[in-house]
Each structure stands twice: as structure tokens, then as C-alpha cells.
Motif scaffolding. Structure first.
Motif, short mmCIF file in Angstrom:
data_model
loop_
_atom_site.label_atom_id
_atom_site.label_comp_id
_atom_site.label_asym_id
_atom_site.label_seq_id
_atom_site.Cartn_x
_atom_site.Cartn_y
_atom_site.Cartn_z
N TYR A 65 0.74 -1.09 -0.09
CA TYR A 65 -0.05 -0.05 -0.02
C TYR A 65 0.73 1.19 -0.16
O TYR A 65 1.90 1.13 0.52
N LEU B 274 -3.99 0.69 -2.40
CA LEU B 274 -3.65 -0.55 -2.66
C LEU B 274 -2.86 -0.52 -4.08
O LEU B 274 -3.30 -0.26 -5.15
N LEU C 168 -1.40 -6.97 -4.96
CA LEU C 168 -1.59 -7.86 -3.92
C LEU C 168 -1.33 -9.34 -4.71
O LEU C 168 -1.48 -9.39 -5.91
N THR D 280 -1.14 -13.38 -3.74
CA THR D 280 -1.58 -14.49 -2.96
C THR D 280 -0.87 -16.01 -3.37
O THR D 280 -0.34 -15.88 -4.53
N LEU E 247 3.75 0.64 2.73
CA LEU E 247 3.24 -0.36 3.50
C LEU E 247 3.22 -1.44 3.14
O LEU E 247 2.49 -1.73 2.07
N ARG F 136 -0.87 -11.27 5.38
CA ARG F 136 -2.00 -11.85 5.80
C ARG F 136 -1.49 -13.13 6.49
O ARG F 136 -0.75 -14.01 6.01
N GLY G 112 -6.55 -16.35 9.65
CA GLY G 112 -7.40 -16.12 8.74
C GLY G 112 -7.28 -14.87 7.93
O GLY G 112 -6.45 -14.38 6.99
N ASN G 113 -7.92 -13.75 8.74
CA ASN G 113 -8.21 -12.52 8.07
C ASN G 113 -7.33 -11.47 8.63
O ASN G 113 -7.12 -10.45 7.61
N THR G 114 -6.34 -11.68 9.52
CA THR G 114 -5.61 -10.65 10.09
C THR G 114 -4.36 -10.38 9.26
O THR G 114 -3.78 -11.10 8.66
N LEU G 115 -4.40 -8.97 8.87
CA LEU G 115 -3.35 -8.47 8.00
C LEU G 115 -2.62 -7.47 8.79
O LEU G 115 -2.92 -6.55 9.65
N TYR G 116 -1.11 -7.88 9.20
CA TYR G 116 -0.36 -7.31 9.79
C TYR G 116 0.69 -6.43 8.96
O TYR G 116 1.20 -6.69 7.92
N PHE G 117 0.78 -5.17 9.34
CA PHE G 117 1.57 -4.15 8.55
C PHE G 117 3.04 -3.95 9.03
O PHE G 117 3.08 -4.19 10.53
N GLY G 118 3.77 -3.59 8.24
CA GLY G 118 5.12 -3.21 8.91
C GLY G 118 5.03 -1.63 9.17
O GLY G 118 4.00 -1.26 9.08
N TYR H 291 -15.99 -8.09 6.59
CA TYR H 291 -14.78 -8.03 7.43
C TYR H 291 -14.34 -6.62 7.66
O TYR H 291 -13.88 -6.10 6.70
N TYR I 297 -7.56 -0.06 12.50
CA TYR I 297 -6.25 -0.04 12.60
C TYR I 297 -5.88 1.55 13.58
O TYR I 297 -6.51 2.53 13.23
N PRO J 294 0.54 1.07 10.57
CA PRO J 294 -0.72 1.00 11.27
C PRO J 294 -0.72 -0.59 11.93
O PRO J 294 -0.28 -1.57 11.48
N LEU K 46 -3.30 -3.42 13.89
CA LEU K 46 -4.48 -3.96 13.99
C LEU K 46 -4.99 -3.80 15.54
O LEU K 46 -4.30 -4.43 16.50
N ARG L 76 -13.47 -5.41 4.25
CA ARG L 76 -12.94 -6.28 2.83
C ARG L 76 -14.36 -7.30 2.64
O ARG L 76 -14.90 -7.55 3.56
N TYR M 225 -10.21 -13.60 0.08
CA TYR M 225 -8.92 -13.15 0.87
C TYR M 225 -8.06 -12.47 -0.28
O TYR M 225 -6.97 -11.79 -0.01
#
Lengths: 116, 113
Positions: A36, A46, A49, A51, A93, A97, A102-108, B32, B36, B44, B46, B93, B97
Motif C-alpha cells: 500500500y 492498494l 496484492l 496470494t 506499507l 496476511r 485467517g483474516n488478520t493483515l499485519y503491517f510493517g 470483515y 487500525y 498501522p 490492528l 473487505r 481473501y
């Protein structure tokens, strides 16, 4: 715990030059990685992405030619901003994931690009 | 068109008060909703998230209230502390995924002692 490291934290580059930034997910398997750009005016844009087992998908207004991304595995990703100009300024950024949550997106912490 | 809207743009509360941050969305496929928290100079982090099958999610002093029919949600920060001063982003979202998160423009919260 899940951590995402980004490097460098800040870069000042001359207009027309390029900047490469790296992202590493530590402590978890990243099922997808998203890049991002955060700017004061446009919140989070964005860029692309990627996957598991899929090609990198770039969003409108962002191209592989301008923002090439390399990801040998989903724990490591790098992106380059080619021929950076003033409009490319911002905080880049990396979000990863976590498969296990599952859904959690962690950012640096982000890589800030300053163009002069 | 902003698909995720946040209000107010900025908010000031006194220590101990409850801060209420609002968020609304356009896309009914969103299911979902993470919030943040971002401090200046940092990425950011969570804070708390909710799925559309729930109407409330609580984690310590932070509570999300969700209204699917009205496509609205809010984040309540109870007993606000000066350390809560940050910008809070509402994101959304769908269940795919492969999609990225869509973010709002954020609410800057200032908590005065």
C-alpha cells in the motif's frame, strides 16, 4: 508473535531515480502480501496484492513497469519504485496476511519515500 | 468515490471520557471490518476487528458496534487515555481473501489529561 519488518524506514532520492524497499514476515506464514501507499491526501492506496499460487495483481493506476515486485516466497517481498517523482512520495506499507489467523493483515512500519 | 467513510475527521476528548468513532460503507459485500491504530511515524497496527455476522465485539476498552442493515459501525474507546492519541482507520473487505482492504480516511483522536 507475528511481525512484519520493512527496510529501509526512510529514503531520500533525487527525482527520476529509483528506490527499492523490502518486507519480511517473521513468525508466521503469510498467505498473501499487499503493498500500500499512504499519503496524507489519499489515505491507503492498494498498489498490488499477491496470494499463494497466484500472479501479482496490480490495482488501477499502478503497474508492474513502475512498481516491480519480487517475492521469492511469501515471507519476503520487495518492491521498487522506478523513476520516482514528487507524486510518488509517501509511506509505502507492506501488509502480510497470517494464514493461521485467517483474516488478520499485519503491517510493517513502512518505508517512507521522499523525492527531492 | 470513497467506499469507506469515517467521521469525525478529528476528535478531542478528556482523559476518562469515551471516544466514539464512526464508520460507514457502501459495498454490501464487505463482511470483515478491522480497525487500525496508527501513531505518527509508525505503521498501522490492528486494534480490533469484527465480522458482519456479529453486531458487537469487545476487547478491553475498545468496542465495535456494527449495524449491517444501515452499513454502519462505530468504535468506542472507553476510559480514554493520553496514550490512545492516534489516528484510527476503519477498513473493510469482502470474503475473498484475494482482495485488499479498503480504508477510510481516518479519525485523529487527541486525548487530553
Amino acid at each position: 508473535g507475528a511481525l512484519v519488518y520493512q527496510y529501509p524506514r526512510r529514503t531520500i532520492c533525487k527525482s527520476g531515480t529509483s528506490m527499492r524497499m523490502e518486507c519480511q514476515a517473521v513468525g508466521f506464514q503469510a498467505t498473501s502480501v499487499a503493498w500500500y501507499r499512504q499519503s496524507p491526501q489519499k489515505t491507503f492506496e492498494l498498489i498490488a496484492l499477491s496470494t499463494v499460487n497466484s500472479a501479482i495483481k496490480y490495482e488501477q493506476n499502478f503497474t508492474q513497469e513502475k512498481f516491480p515486485i519480487s517475492h521469492p516466497n511469501l515471507s519476503f517481498s520487495s518492491m521498487t519504485v522506478l523513476n520516482a517523482y514528487l507524486e510518488d512520495r509517501g509511506l509505502y506499507l507492506c501488509g502480510a496476511r497470517d494464514r493461521s489467523s485467517g483474516n488478520t493483515l499485519y503491517f510493517g512500519e513502512g518505508s517512507r519515500l521522499i523525492v527531492v | 468515490q470513497q467506499q469507506v467513510r469515517q467521521s469525525p475527521q478529528s476528535l478531542t476528548v478528556w482523559e476518562g471520557e469515551t471516544a466514539i468513532l464512526n464508520c460507514s460503507y457502501e459495498n454490501s459485500a464487505f463482511d470483515y471490518f478491522p480497525w487500525y491504530q496508527q501513531f505518527p511515524g509508525e505503521g498501522p497496527a490492528l486494534l480490533i476487528s469484527i465480522l458482519s455476522v456479529s453486531n458487537k465485539k469487545e476487547d478491553g476498552r475498545f468496542t465495535i458496534f456494527f449495524n449491517k442493515r444501515e452499513k454502519k459501525l462505530s468504535l468506542h474507546i472507553a476510559d480514554s487515555q493520553p496514550g490512545d492519541s492516534a489516528t484510527y482507520f476503519c477498513a473493510a473487505r469482502g470474503n475473498n481473501y484475494a482482495q485488499g482492504l479498503t480504508f477510510g480516511l481516518g479519525t485523529r483522536v487527541s486525548v487530553f489529561p
